[in-house]
Write an enzyme that holds these catalytic residues in place. Structure first.
Site, short mmCIF file in Angstrom:
data_model
loop_
_atom_site.label_atom_id
_atom_site.label_comp_id
_atom_site.label_asym_id
_atom_site.label_seq_id
_atom_site.Cartn_x
_atom_site.Cartn_y
_atom_site.Cartn_z
N HIS A 100 35.35 41.88 46.14
CA HIS A 100 36.32 41.24 47.04
C HIS A 100 37.75 41.53 46.58
CE1 HIS A 100 37.53 37.69 49.67
NE2 HIS A 100 38.62 37.90 48.94
N GLU A 101 38.01 41.37 45.28
CA GLU A 101 39.37 41.59 44.77
C GLU A 101 39.74 43.07 44.78
OE1 GLU A 101 41.30 39.12 44.59
OE2 GLU A 101 39.63 37.71 44.83
#
Length: 213
Positions: free
Chosen positions: A171-172
């Protein structure tokens, strides 16, 4: 939007952002629609003096805690650099931890990350984003990955992650390439958090039935 920045331009931008911190060192989080969330961030190659980098990382960490969240990428505070901070030590029910394959994740930082799937396993679960505040949706991602990145000293690192930890890293990392989770979400699974909290530990199978997706 400009994606080629000189070191001085980056330093000026970071200085401006750090000046917006509140008395607790918390920065404003930009929301979906801000151009910085839709561009590939610039690779970090030492553009910031050591003290400025340390101040930025600490501000990002405090902003992540305040939100609260389990990760925060530099673009989410308006800075187009490939930097993110991650940590997940929040207490959660054992049943939720088992469903998510969630193990505690100690604080660490990633610079210029990439990842590859290391198995055919896929995992689907609800995700949220501090830059799309108030919503969650189901995203399918590789369940096992190896991430390559640099630490703040520029040393190359390689770590393997599974389950929930793998989801956080992906996600990051996505944020650093102009991707947000809504680009990958099952659209009909999107749910406002005010509704999500009405359901006790809503799992994906139940959500499919309740939300008809």
């Amino acid at each position: 939007m400009n994606t080629d920045y000189t070191a001085q331009e980056i330093q000026d931008l970071v200085s401006e952002v750090l000046e917006t911190a509140d008395e607790n060192g918390v920065l404003p989080i930009v929301q979906l629609g801000h151009p910085v969330l839709r561009q590939r961030a610039t690779a970090y190659n030492g553009q910031l003096p050591t003290q400025m980098l340390e101040e930025l990382l600490e501000a990002m960490r405090q902003t992540m805690y305040d939100a609260p969240g389990v990760g925060l990428a530099a673009p989410q505070v308006g800075i187009p650099l490939q930097i993110a901070v991650l940590e997940d030590l929040y207490p959660i029910p054992e049943s939720s931890a088992l469903e998510r394959e969630r193990e505690p994740l100690e604080y660490f930082e990633i610079f210029n990350p990439s990842f590859v799937a290391t198995s055919d396993r896929q995992a689907e679960f609800f995700e949220g984003c501090l830059s799309f505040d108030g919503f969650q949706g189901v995203v399918t991602r590789p369940a096992d990955i190896t991430a390559s990145f640099e630490d703040r000293e520029g040393k190359e690192q390689s770590r393997s992650f599974s389950g929930w930890q793998a989801r956080i890293v992906q996600h990051e990392t996505d944020h650093l390439f102009g991707t947000v989770y809504v680009d990958k979400v099952e659209t009909r699974s999107l749910i406002n958090e005010s509704e999500l909290w009405h359901h006790d530990d809503l799992d994906v199978a139940t959500a499919r039935r309740v939300l008809n997706f």
